[in-house]
Each structure stands twice: as structure tokens, then as C-alpha cells.
Scaffold this motif. Structure first.
Motif, PDB file in Angstrom:
ATOM      1  N   VAL A 196      -4.455   5.974   1.823  1.00  0.00           N
ATOM      2  CA  VAL A 196      -3.926   4.911   0.953  1.00  0.00           C
ATOM      3  C   VAL A 196      -4.227   5.295  -0.494  1.00  0.00           C
ATOM      4  O   VAL A 196      -5.389   5.353  -0.901  1.00  0.00           O
ATOM      5  N   GLU A 236      -2.599   0.458  -4.186  1.00  0.00           N
ATOM      6  CA  GLU A 236      -2.274  -0.817  -3.558  1.00  0.00           C
ATOM      7  C   GLU A 236      -2.238  -1.908  -4.613  1.00  0.00           C
ATOM      8  O   GLU A 236      -2.882  -1.800  -5.659  1.00  0.00           O
ATOM      9  N   ARG A 272       0.856  -1.191   0.000  1.00  0.00           N
ATOM     10  CA  ARG A 272       0.000   0.000   0.000  1.00  0.00           C
ATOM     11  C   ARG A 272       0.887   1.235   0.000  1.00  0.00           C
ATOM     12  O   ARG A 272       1.765   1.360   0.866  1.00  0.00           O
ATOM     13  N   TYR A 274      -9.026   4.997   0.911  1.00  0.00           N
ATOM     14  CA  TYR A 274      -9.353   4.758   2.318  1.00  0.00           C
ATOM     15  C   TYR A 274      -8.142   5.126   3.160  1.00  0.00           C
ATOM     16  O   TYR A 274      -7.112   5.546   2.627  1.00  0.00           O
ATOM     17  N   TYR A 275      -8.266   4.999   4.457  1.00  0.00           N
ATOM     18  CA  TYR A 275      -7.226   5.482   5.355  1.00  0.00           C
ATOM     19  C   TYR A 275      -6.589   4.352   6.156  1.00  0.00           C
ATOM     20  O   TYR A 275      -7.246   3.363   6.488  1.00  0.00           O
ATOM     21  N   ALA A 276      -5.301   4.525   6.443  1.00  0.00           N
ATOM     22  CA  ALA A 276      -4.575   3.621   7.337  1.00  0.00           C
ATOM     23  C   ALA A 276      -4.096   4.426   8.545  1.00  0.00           C
ATOM     24  O   ALA A 276      -3.590   5.538   8.378  1.00  0.00           O
ATOM     25  N   CYS A 307       0.964   5.114   0.638  1.00  0.00           N
ATOM     26  CA  CYS A 307       0.105   5.981   1.448  1.00  0.00           C
ATOM     27  C   CYS A 307       0.726   7.360   1.649  1.00  0.00           C
ATOM     28  O   CYS A 307       1.920   7.474   1.901  1.00  0.00           O
ATOM     29  N   SER A 310      -4.629  -0.067  11.530  1.00  0.00           N
ATOM     30  CA  SER A 310      -6.066  -0.240  11.296  1.00  0.00           C
ATOM     31  C   SER A 310      -6.444   0.551  10.049  1.00  0.00           C
ATOM     32  O   SER A 310      -5.828   1.570   9.730  1.00  0.00           O
ATOM     33  N   TYR A 311      -7.441   0.027   9.334  1.00  0.00           N
ATOM     34  CA  TYR A 311      -7.863   0.629   8.070  1.00  0.00           C
ATOM     35  C   TYR A 311      -9.299   1.110   8.201  1.00  0.00           C
ATOM     36  O   TYR A 311     -10.141   0.410   8.785  1.00  0.00           O
TER      37      TYR A 311
END
Lengths: 107, 107
Positions: B92, B95, A88, B5-7, A90, B53-54
Motif C-alpha cells: 500500500v 491512502e 488505497r 504496509y501490505y494488503a 497499491c 487482509s492488511y
């Protein structure tokens, strides 16, 4: 690290084939450190492995991905060492940290 | 996960105080899974611990951070369990993944 920067999250599960893996991991970490735009590296493995490298820009990430020795290691990883992995890329948008003062230890 | 999306990367070193830590880690992982916008969780610890965490959105991350039980766990973490930690909130952007076919295993 005050400017926006990038994290490459590499999550993986290993095969049972171990030959040369540890040596290559050390070699690649040392090689990454010498790349332009490299900012840092963190890694841990239990059931899964998580390795995160930090970079100044997408260009720095692309150069590192295309590095000849690194490319060879990636091919070897696909052939022998990894049963699964996910990469990923980011953009780090916010960060904060905490450090316990020595006097607080065990307090 | 096709949309951006976010990490949340949580990197930490532990103190020697272990009491209640493992139970709380499991409890928080199970609690996170029930939050709106939760997408996934990955974790490993050796010299350092890395937990990621995502999440679907920054709003989901903010809600989880402010959850009462989670907030209590964070305070306990600062007081007892962590000598250092760093939190990075990341978007993110790209990927890709690799899965070895069973027939390739050990080939």
C-alpha cells in the motif's frame, strides 16, 4: 499481467440516498474500461462495498482520477452516496491463482 | 497506519458446496486477528467474493499463510469451496479517506 501493476482499493459504506447510484456505477465502470492503462475491475458489496480497479501505472491512475466525468461522479459520491470511503493505491508485488478442473467439481 | 504496509487481496468464486464454509470463514477471520502483524480485514461477496487482509510486513503474511489451522482451511478451500481464486500481495503506497459529517447526512 506479468509486469508489476497497481491496484486501487476503494472501500466504502453507503448512505441511504440511492438516486442515480447504480446507473453511475455502471457508467463509471464502462468509462474506466476505456481509459489508457486500465487492466481490470472487481467489485462486491455487503455491509461494506469493495471495488478494486487494476492499472498499468500511477500515471494511468492519476489520469482516471482527473477524468472530467469521473471527477463529477466523485463529487456526487461525496455529496450524496457515501458516508465513508477509503482509497488505497497499491503496488501488486506477487500474485498466484487456482482454478478447479471441471472433473474436480464436487469431488 | 502511517508506515507502508501490505494488503492481501483474495478474490474468489465459490462452488455450490457450502458445508462448513461460513463457520470456517469466521474462525479464520478471528484467528487472523491474533496473528503478529495483523492490521485489519475487509470482506464482501456478490457474484465474486473479495476479502482483503492488511499486514505490517511480508514476514507477517508468510507466517499467516503457513499457520497450521489456516493451511488446513486453505486445503479445504481448494478441495471443496472455491472454483477459482486469485491472491495478490500488494504494497500500500498511498491512502486517503473521507467521512461525512453527521450534519451533512442527507444534505
Amino acid at each position: 499481467m506479468n509486469k508489476p501493476y497497481y491496484a486501487v482499493i476503494f472501500t466504502s459504506t453507503r448512505t441511504e440516498e440511492d438516486q442515480g447510484y447504480s446507473e453511475m456505477a455502471v457508467k463509471m465502470e464502462n468509462l474506466a474500461k476505456r481509459q489508457p492503462g486500465y487492466l481490470g475491475f472487481e467489485s462486491a458489496r455487503e455491509e461494506i462495498g469493495i471495488s478494486i480497479s487494476y492499472w498499468e501505472s500511477l500515471e494511468a491512475i492519476a489520469s482516471w482520477k482527473a477524468d472530467t466525468d469521473h471527477f463529477f461522479a466523485q463529487q456526487k459520491g461525496i455529496k450524496d452516496w457515501y458516508s465513508w470511503y477509503k482509497v488505497r493505491i497499491c503496488l501488486v508485488e506477487r500474485e498466484y491463482d487456482f482454478t478447479k478442473l471441471p472433473s474436480e467439481e464436487g469431488a
